[in-house]
Design an enzyme around this catalytic site. Structure first.
Site, mmCIF file in Angstrom:
data_model
loop_
_atom_site.group_PDB
_atom_site.id
_atom_site.type_symbol
_atom_site.label_atom_id
_atom_site.label_comp_id
_atom_site.label_asym_id
_atom_site.label_seq_id
_atom_site.Cartn_x
_atom_site.Cartn_y
_atom_site.Cartn_z
ATOM 1 N N VAL A 6 -1.358 -7.433 -3.635
ATOM 2 C CA VAL A 6 -1.191 -8.296 -2.460
ATOM 3 C C VAL A 6 -2.103 -9.513 -2.478
ATOM 4 O O VAL A 6 -1.904 -10.441 -1.690
ATOM 5 C CB VAL A 6 -1.405 -7.506 -1.144
ATOM 6 N N ALA A 57 -14.409 -7.907 10.115
ATOM 7 C CA ALA A 57 -14.052 -9.324 10.096
ATOM 8 C C ALA A 57 -12.634 -9.519 9.559
ATOM 9 O O ALA A 57 -11.851 -10.311 10.100
ATOM 10 C CB ALA A 57 -15.048 -10.109 9.243
ATOM 11 N N ALA A 58 -12.290 -8.798 8.505
ATOM 12 C CA ALA A 58 -10.958 -8.913 7.915
ATOM 13 C C ALA A 58 -9.885 -8.426 8.876
ATOM 14 O O ALA A 58 -8.853 -9.089 9.069
ATOM 15 C CB ALA A 58 -10.895 -8.127 6.601
ATOM 16 N N TYR A 65 -15.129 -5.406 6.705
ATOM 17 C CA TYR A 65 -13.852 -4.796 7.106
ATOM 18 C C TYR A 65 -13.466 -5.216 8.528
ATOM 19 O O TYR A 65 -12.309 -5.569 8.794
ATOM 20 C CB TYR A 65 -13.986 -3.278 7.017
ATOM 21 N N GLY A 107 0.839 -1.204 0.000
ATOM 22 C CA GLY A 107 0.000 0.000 0.000
ATOM 23 C C GLY A 107 0.870 1.247 0.000
ATOM 24 O O GLY A 107 0.562 2.236 0.657
ATOM 25 N N SER A 146 -6.795 -2.402 12.345
ATOM 26 C CA SER A 146 -7.645 -1.222 12.482
ATOM 27 C C SER A 146 -8.370 -1.272 13.821
ATOM 28 O O SER A 146 -8.584 -2.356 14.378
ATOM 29 C CB SER A 146 -8.673 -1.172 11.349
ATOM 30 N N ASN A 179 0.453 -3.187 4.902
ATOM 31 C CA ASN A 179 -0.347 -1.973 5.042
ATOM 32 C C ASN A 179 -1.469 -1.879 4.013
ATOM 33 O O ASN A 179 -2.412 -1.120 4.198
ATOM 34 C CB ASN A 179 0.587 -0.757 4.918
#
Length: 244
Positions: A62, A155-156, A153, A11, A140, A88
């Site tokens: 990625v 969950a990830a 998001y 990223g 996060s 990232n």
């Protein structure tokens, strides 16, 4: 990490990725930074141009295991080693779960969680051969305080924390540390979709009453990559101005 080090940051064209790159470049004149980018390259290339001898842009989607293999091979061929990986890259596509599409779910899981898995796996053999490595996964605050509208998001990013803890145990004896950081509201492109009212409401939730700065997250990552953090692994660090 001490002396000359080779660092890969995914990223690498975003606000946080650039701040991370600048932090590692400033930390030691011997550091060589590789900025992994999928498509947008302009800002990453500008940083690489400013540090032509010590910073390079490398193509890296990625979610593609073959590109991970190529990237690691390229870096080790040029630098001779790969000391630090900062996972990232990622994105979010918010929606209420009842209306979330398969694509919104799968794309966010792929870019955030699967991308981190592929990166960790890709560098393992190299770092184990060196008997040294630092892996920092950018999770996060959503992983720890999951908001409505971010089931995919959250969950990830929660998965990234679990992956970090498990992987840290697997490679600890090889001199490799694996840690996660969980930024809260930080002034990057990720907040560009928020209205002024939404930003004000977010700031009201933060005890420090301000947004974080990318360089503040970068400073924590730099520490976790340092020799001084050699006994820290499997940890999750909140960087959020005190949100509980």
């Amino acid at each position: 990490m001490s002396g000359t080090a080779s660092i890969l940051i995914t990223g690498g064209n975003g606000g946080l990725g650039l701040a991370l790159g600048e932090a590692f470049l400033k930390a030691d004149e011997g550091n060589h930074v590789w900025l992994g980018v999928r498509s947008r390259r302009e800002k990453a290339e500008a940083l690489a141009t400013a540090h032509a001898e010590r910073c390079q842009v490398i193509p890296l989607d990625v979610t593609n295991s073959e590109q991970w293999t190529t990237a690691v091979e390229t870096i080790t061929k040029v630098s001779g080693r790969l000391d630090v990986l900062v996972n990232n890259a990622g994105h979010h596509e918010d929606a209420l779960l009842a209306t979330m599409t398969d694509a919104q779910w799968n794309d966010v899981l792929q870019s955030n969680l699967s991308g981190t898995f592929l990166g960790c796996r890709a560098v393992t053999r190299t770092m184990m051969g060196q008997r040294f490595g630092r892996i920092i996964n950018i999770s996060s605050l959503s992983a720890l305080m999951s908001p409505a509208g971010q089931a995919n998001y959250a969950a990830a990013k929660s998965g990234m924390v679990g992956l970090t803890q498990s992987f840290a145990k697997e490679v600890a004896r090889a001199g490799i540390t694996v840690n996660a950081v969980c930024p809260g509201y930080v002034e990057t492109d990720a907040l560009s979709a928020m209205t002024d009212d939404q930003k004000r409401a977010a700031i009201q939730r933060i005890p420090m009453r301000r947004l974080g700065r990318p360089e503040e997250v970068a400073a924590a990552v730099l520490f976790l990559a340092s020799a001084q953090a050699s006994y820290i692994t499997g940890a999750t660090l909140k960087i959020d101005g005190g949100i509980l």
